[in-house]
Enzyme design. Structure first.
Site, short mmCIF file in Angstrom:
data_model
loop_
_atom_site.label_atom_id
_atom_site.label_comp_id
_atom_site.label_asym_id
_atom_site.label_seq_id
_atom_site.Cartn_x
_atom_site.Cartn_y
_atom_site.Cartn_z
N THR A 93 0.86 -1.18 0.00
CA THR A 93 0.00 0.00 0.00
C THR A 93 0.89 1.24 0.00
O THR A 93 1.67 1.44 0.94
CB THR A 93 -0.91 -0.01 1.25
N GLU A 129 -3.94 -4.69 -2.61
CA GLU A 129 -4.46 -5.93 -2.01
C GLU A 129 -5.51 -5.59 -0.96
O GLU A 129 -5.29 -4.74 -0.11
CB GLU A 129 -3.30 -6.71 -1.39
N GLU A 161 -6.56 -10.29 7.02
CA GLU A 161 -5.83 -11.32 7.78
C GLU A 161 -6.86 -12.18 8.50
O GLU A 161 -7.90 -11.70 8.94
CB GLU A 161 -4.88 -10.67 8.78
N GLY A 201 -16.45 -1.40 19.68
CA GLY A 201 -15.35 -2.04 20.39
C GLY A 201 -14.31 -1.05 20.86
O GLY A 201 -14.61 0.15 21.00
N GLY A 213 -7.46 -1.50 14.96
CA GLY A 213 -6.01 -1.61 15.04
C GLY A 213 -5.52 -2.38 13.84
O GLY A 213 -6.18 -2.39 12.80
N CYS A 220 -2.94 -2.12 9.02
CA CYS A 220 -3.40 -1.32 7.87
C CYS A 220 -4.23 -0.08 8.22
O CYS A 220 -3.82 1.02 7.88
CB CYS A 220 -4.18 -2.21 6.91
N ARG A 252 0.36 -5.88 15.33
CA ARG A 252 0.78 -4.54 14.93
C ARG A 252 -0.37 -3.56 15.18
O ARG A 252 -1.49 -3.77 14.73
CB ARG A 252 1.18 -4.53 13.45
#
Ligand code: NAD
Length: 435
Positions: free
Chosen positions: A121, A153, A157, A258, A262, A265, A333
């Site tokens: 990206t 893309e 995940e 929530g 996070g 991305c 991450r």
């Protein structure tokens, strides 16, 4: 078709394995020698459902291989995907350092016409920079004709293989017909299942990826702000999400309240697009607000947990269930767990935690957290329990056992996986988000 993928991480490894499964000859290249050695032994560097089978099968059938020799991989291929990290700088802008070093390496290895494809990206204009970096390194007598395209893309995940094999769409950004034709033919297996292919200019494809992530992040921050309002006025955000999500103009996805988004991305891409929009004097005020709301939502969770423990965390033991930024991945991450648990520790709490897949990352990222073997061990002696990631195995815990292990029956369910009435009936003081 011969393909190479440079960068064998979440995106590159999935891309390489899936193109091999389509029947292409694929070489995955990476600078990380240990990762390549492990992959050659059939050991996956990441947790992604279905990936190991796909990799092992395609290696055994001779369509997929791994190397640390990027130049050799480039020379063997017609299409060269760049799938390396594009991390954020302090100011939110994107660091293209790794892309540059890979592009220069490609330039030095060029021995004929190739299509170089950015799957990382990257901000608008990056393909032009990649072209420049390659041109600067071309050997004197090399064929000088090559294409640079963008093929962002959109995989998630945790569901990456399915998303790659059955995407909602494929975006091909190319400024010349030859590259477009080659990339369309690479994705031909998806025509059979009628995947829409959106062919655009390179700049448009680069921006489309940011627009997609910014929009999804907007939905998350939107519902989180309504969740907070629900808490203030005594309404139920789940019912709000259902009431609006059934409207097909809105859609029900990404309306789950929530602790804030996070992952590798949304946070970085939202900041990046806001940054380069400002550089182009075309501010994205909505995206800027989305980032601000998300930061405050994460901090708000620290306040929520502190309040649940009567405002004093000093010496209190907090159990945390889940550390990855979402279920079915080991990726931590920019996970909300990092901000929230560090915030609790700063206020004097002692944290015990368990995650089904992210423990290895947690050991490095949260060195002050005691890591446990399972969810019940987390509860032992805890003054409060926090649900941070909605892994399936946390949805049906034996509540009587949880209560008997804890010092105090206090639960902050930041993913709303439990029913408030059930929790109160089970004897817990229970807080969640927006209900
Ligand atoms: P990652 O960190 O999982 O993988 C990157 C890989 O590149 C690592 O294996 C690393 O060793 C390798 N690498 C680093 N420098 C290299 C070099 N000079 N030569 C060869 N390999 C090198 O990253 P990722 O999550 O796969 O993301 C890659 C890109 O894809 C990023 O731009 C990201 O924003 C984008 N993206 C990620 C996702 C996602 O869900 N993770 C989804 C869409 C797009």
């Amino acid at each position: 078709m011969n393909v190479c993928v440079i960068g064998t991480g979440y995106v590159g490894l999935v891309t390489g394995a899936c193109f091999a499964e389509f029947g292409c000859q694929v070489i995955c290249a990476d600078v990380d020698g240990a990762k390549i050695a492990a992959l050659r032994q059939g050991q996956m560097p990441i947790y992604e459902p279905g990936l190991e089978d796909l990799v092992v099968r395609n290696v055994a059938q001779g369509r997929l291989s791994f190397t640390t020799d990027t130049a050799e991989a480039v020379r063997a291929s017609l299409v060269v995907f760049i799938a390396v990290p594009t991390p954020p700088r302090e100011d939110g802008s994107t660091d293209l350092g790794v892309v540059e070093s890979v592009a220069r390496e490609i330039g030095r290895a060029m021995d004929g016409y190739k299509v170089i494809v950015n799957k990382s990206t990257v901000p608008v204009g990056s393909a032009t920079k990649v072209r420049g970096w390659i041109e600067a390194e071309l050997p004197r007598r090399a064929q000088r004709r090559f294409s640079v395209a963008s093929n962002p893309e959109f995989l998630r995940e945790g569901a990456a293989i399915g998303d790659f094999m059955r995407p909602d769409r494929v975006v091909i950004g190319a400024d010349d017909e030859e590259a477009t034709a080659i990339l369309k033919s690479l994705y031909r297996p998806l025509y059979l299942i009628e995947t829409p292919v959106v062919v655009t200019s390179v700049a448009t494809a680069e921006l489309a990826k940011y627009a997609a992530n910014a929009f999804l992040a907007t939905k998350v921050s939107f519902i989180n702000e309504f969740a907070n309002l629900c808490e203030a006025v005594g309404a139920d955000v789940h019912d709000i999400a259902r009431a609006i999500g059934l409207d097909r103009r809105i859609g029900s996805k990404f309306l789950h309240p929530g602790p804030g988004f996070g992952g590798s991305c949304f946070p970085k891409d939202a900041r990046s697009v806001a940054h380069f929009a400002r550089e182009h004097e075309s501010r994205l005020r909505i995206v800027e607000a989305v980032v601000e709301v998300n930061d405050s939502q994460q901090r708000r969770m620290i306040e929520k947990i502190t309040a649940l423990l009567d405002g004093d965390l000093d010496g209190r033991v907090i159990g945390a269930l889940g550390l990855s930024f979402k279920p079915e991945t080991d990726d931590m991450r920019d996970a909300p767990s990092l901000t929230i648990l560090r915030g609790l520790i700063e206020r004097g709490a002692r944290v015990r935690a368990y995650d089904p897949q992210a423990m290895e990352h947690a050991r490095k990222l949260l060195p002050d957290v005691v890591l446990c073997e399972n969810a019940y061990e987390v509860c032992e002696g805890a003054d409060g329990l926090v649900v941070l990631t909605e892994w399936n195995q946390f949805r049906m815990l034996d509540l009587a056992r949880v209560k008997s292990l804890m010092r105090q029956p206090l639960v902050a369910d930041l993913r709303n996986v439990y029913d408030p009435v059930d929790m109160r009936d089970a004897g817990f003081t229970y807080v969640c988000v927006g209900r």
